[in-house]
Design a protein around this motif. Sequence first.
Motif, PDB file in Angstrom:
ATOM      1  N   SER A 154      40.708  76.967  10.649  1.00 37.32           N
ATOM      2  CA  SER A 154      41.631  76.437  11.642  1.00 37.32           C
ATOM      3  C   SER A 154      41.139  76.053  13.114  1.00 37.32           C
ATOM      4  N   VAL A 155      40.250  76.512  13.536  1.00 31.96           N
ATOM      5  CA  VAL A 155      39.426  76.112  14.621  1.00 31.96           C
ATOM      6  C   VAL A 155      38.541  74.841  14.505  1.00 31.96           C
ATOM      7  N   ARG A 156      38.232  74.909  13.339  1.00 33.02           N
ATOM      8  CA  ARG A 156      37.147  73.548  13.076  1.00 33.02           C
ATOM      9  C   ARG A 156      38.355  72.308  13.026  1.00 33.02           C
ATOM     10  N   VAL A 157      39.504  72.364  12.287  1.00 28.00           N
ATOM     11  CA  VAL A 157      40.259  71.344  12.415  1.00 28.00           C
ATOM     12  C   VAL A 157      41.025  71.088  13.543  1.00 28.00           C
ATOM     13  N   ARG A 158      40.966  71.991  14.575  1.00 26.87           N
ATOM     14  CA  ARG A 158      41.487  71.684  15.789  1.00 26.87           C
ATOM     15  C   ARG A 158      40.372  70.929  16.703  1.00 26.87           C
ATOM     16  N   LEU A 159      38.942  71.477  16.413  1.00 32.22           N
ATOM     17  CA  LEU A 159      37.984  70.581  16.913  1.00 32.22           C
ATOM     18  C   LEU A 159      37.951  69.031  16.221  1.00 32.22           C
ATOM     19  N   LEU A 160      38.301  68.941  15.045  1.00 31.45           N
ATOM     20  CA  LEU A 160      38.431  67.590  14.224  1.00 31.45           C
ATOM     21  C   LEU A 160      39.470  66.678  15.130  1.00 31.45           C
ATOM     22  N   HIS A 161      40.598  67.317  15.199  1.00 32.86           N
ATOM     23  CA  HIS A 161      41.660  66.577  15.846  1.00 32.86           C
ATOM     24  C   HIS A 161      41.577  65.974  17.020  1.00 32.86           C
ATOM     25  N   ALA A 162      40.648  66.903  17.877  1.00 30.58           N
ATOM     26  CA  ALA A 162      40.147  66.516  19.165  1.00 30.58           C
ATOM     27  C   ALA A 162      39.240  65.418  19.303  1.00 30.58           C
ATOM     28  N   SER A 163      38.377  65.148  18.173  1.00 27.57           N
ATOM     29  CA  SER A 163      37.424  64.371  18.019  1.00 27.57           C
ATOM     30  C   SER A 163      38.160  62.985  17.804  1.00 27.57           C
ATOM     31  N   ALA A 183      52.995  52.243  22.905  1.00 25.89           N
ATOM     32  CA  ALA A 183      53.637  52.196  21.948  1.00 25.89           C
ATOM     33  C   ALA A 183      53.915  53.568  20.919  1.00 25.89           C
ATOM     34  N   HIS A 184      52.602  53.803  20.590  1.00 27.36           N
ATOM     35  CA  HIS A 184      52.327  54.936  19.686  1.00 27.36           C
ATOM     36  C   HIS A 184      52.050  56.310  20.309  1.00 27.36           C
ATOM     37  N   GLY A 185      51.598  56.336  21.590  1.00 26.96           N
ATOM     38  CA  GLY A 185      51.430  57.569  22.002  1.00 26.96           C
ATOM     39  C   GLY A 185      50.079  58.012  21.994  1.00 26.96           C
ATOM     40  N   VAL A 186      49.509  58.940  22.751  1.00 30.12           N
ATOM     41  CA  VAL A 186      48.166  59.219  22.451  1.00 30.12           C
ATOM     42  C   VAL A 186      47.845  59.999  21.003  1.00 30.12           C
ATOM     43  N   PRO A 187      46.750  59.484  20.565  1.00 27.37           N
ATOM     44  CA  PRO A 187      46.677  60.017  19.105  1.00 27.37           C
ATOM     45  C   PRO A 187      46.561  61.549  18.906  1.00 27.37           C
ATOM     46  N   VAL A 188      47.118  62.044  17.984  1.00 27.88           N
ATOM     47  CA  VAL A 188      47.031  63.430  17.623  1.00 27.88           C
ATOM     48  C   VAL A 188      47.657  64.446  18.930  1.00 27.88           C
ATOM     49  N   ASN A 189      48.757  63.862  19.505  1.00 31.37           N
ATOM     50  CA  ASN A 189      49.200  64.485  20.674  1.00 31.37           C
ATOM     51  C   ASN A 189      50.378  65.777  20.108  1.00 31.37           C
ATOM     52  N   ASP A 190      50.585  66.561  21.220  1.00 29.86           N
ATOM     53  CA  ASP A 190      51.167  67.870  21.040  1.00 29.86           C
ATOM     54  C   ASP A 190      52.506  67.522  19.877  1.00 29.86           C
ATOM     55  N   LEU A 191      53.329  66.455  19.972  1.00 32.06           N
ATOM     56  CA  LEU A 191      54.341  66.354  19.013  1.00 32.06           C
ATOM     57  C   LEU A 191      53.675  66.209  17.763  1.00 32.06           C
ATOM     58  N   ASP A 192      52.453  65.274  17.453  1.00 31.82           N
ATOM     59  CA  ASP A 192      52.174  65.060  16.315  1.00 31.82           C
ATOM     60  C   ASP A 192      51.680  66.610  15.636  1.00 31.82           C
ATOM     61  N   LYS A 365      33.196  71.875   6.077  1.00 32.00           N
ATOM     62  CA  LYS A 365      33.017  72.077   7.629  1.00 32.00           C
ATOM     63  C   LYS A 365      34.078  71.562   8.532  1.00 32.00           C
ATOM     64  N   PHE A 366      34.659  70.557   7.644  1.00 31.32           N
ATOM     65  CA  PHE A 366      35.691  69.536   8.509  1.00 31.32           C
ATOM     66  C   PHE A 366      35.124  68.820   9.547  1.00 31.32           C
ATOM     67  N   ALA A 367      33.768  68.345   9.301  1.00 31.74           N
ATOM     68  CA  ALA A 367      33.133  67.326  10.134  1.00 31.74           C
ATOM     69  C   ALA A 367      33.782  66.126  10.180  1.00 31.74           C
ATOM     70  N   PHE A 368      33.502  65.477  11.249  1.00 35.10           N
ATOM     71  CA  PHE A 368      34.046  64.108  11.731  1.00 35.10           C
ATOM     72  C   PHE A 368      33.655  62.972  10.923  1.00 35.10           C
ATOM     73  N   LYS A 369      33.808  62.965   9.644  1.00 31.26           N
ATOM     74  CA  LYS A 369      33.046  61.936   8.681  1.00 31.26           C
ATOM     75  C   LYS A 369      33.761  60.598   8.639  1.00 31.26           C
ATOM     76  N   TRP A 370      35.107  60.583   8.685  1.00 31.60           N
ATOM     77  CA  TRP A 370      36.050  59.279   8.557  1.00 31.60           C
ATOM     78  C   TRP A 370      36.079  58.855  10.167  1.00 31.60           C
ATOM     79  N   ILE A 371      35.439  58.003  10.765  1.00 33.05           N
ATOM     80  CA  ILE A 371      35.263  57.671  12.111  1.00 33.05           C
ATOM     81  C   ILE A 371      35.826  56.358  12.311  1.00 33.05           C
TER      82      ILE A 371
END
Length: 445
Positions: A154-163, A183-192, A365-371
């Motif tokens: 869960s913490v790893r996914v949180r860091l991935l979303h931030a990335s 138009a779309h808002g900040v990506p991966v914002n609180d609402l998302d 490890k939910f790395a930031f692979k698809w960049i």
Amino acid sequence: MDALDSLDEIVPPVSLSFARKDIEETYEPKETEPKENKRHRDLFKLVKEHANRDEKLQKLWSEVNTVPEWVDWDQIERGQNVFWRYGGPCVTTLMFLSLLGGMGARRPVETLTRTGGFGANVVNRRLLETTQHTLGVHDGLEAIQPGGHGWESSVRVRLLHASVRKRIVQLARADPAYYDVAAHGVPVNDLDCIGTMNIFSATVLWLGLPRQGIRPRPGEVADYLALWRWVSYLMGTPHDWLAAPASAKAMMESLLVSEIAPSPKSGVLANNIITGFEGLGPTYASRGFMNAETYWLNGRQLAGELNIPRPSLYHTALCLFFMISGYLCRSIPALDARHIKLARRGLYELLVRNKSKGGLGYKSKFAFKWIPDLVNVETPQGAPIPGRPKTSGALRHAGVERTALLTLLFVGALLGSAVWLAIRAAVGTDILARGLGHVRHISYA
């Protein structure tokens, strides 16, 4: 994202200028994910190591290791058991309603299409990694407590979303035409993020399970929401709306009204999900069966707007399988306990550990692979993948379709036998009644 900024200053990332296509072609998962390299920093490990060197990193690390007073571990454990009790229907909901149907949310799709993780040739692995996180969240109480593998994921996914958020914002600043923040808002914002937690919790309880004929009990609803409130807290998502069933259901309904508005990109990603899983283990589901699940759980209107072809009556009938098995198990306490134990062990083995049967085959490890990059702005719709079986999975493999078909045939035979015996009994009673009436008539005479 503040903690990620601090981490970038302490351990600067390498250039991310390479194209997404390079990642898709060269990233080959082994038994475990590739070790740290220039492309994949282990953000969780770095945060843990450097928490004492920076105030923002310390704040993040302290937050995820602090248990709020509203957390009741007994209730959370009961919430985990709800998932395993209805394991098949829950996984089906998450796949076809939460994730595939969730592609109808126009704004988040603008982010997803830029990551490349929903390309037809990689989406299978991408969603199996999500499945690892989901199963880890439910894998016993220790797994979700601080230090457990579900907690860590869960913490790893949180860091991935931030990335992802930081990367797309950077690209939008470099080229405003790349992503329209206004138009779309900040990506991966609180609402998302609230929407994501919603499709894993409230949507399962009030849409996914009922549409498969299963209505959770009030206690099960409260327990399951409590679990996902804790997960939301770990992932840095506003979570007070999950404190009570009424507010959780209201949030779900509000999101359905305000966020579901499919775009052409929605249909592309939805179809890529089906293409990516077609004919593959461990389910070996055919496209027709997956189309039927999509219509069953999302309804004709949304499925049609996602450009999913109409399913056959045969594939639609197979969708009845999980409803039958779910009610049968929860009705018998001993069977319920055994089913929960087997599902907890079997699903993780099947979908995560067992690569030979189509599972993930490694611990992500939910790395930031698809960049995201400025070259591959959108994910294209993938063509059917060569070599994949196109006929019904029930006829080719011992997968989910064959299990569903055999269950329906068994239940059909059982019901048919019951009807036949009832008719025989009714006919026999009628003959007996006539005979007794005839005897009485003779005696009176």
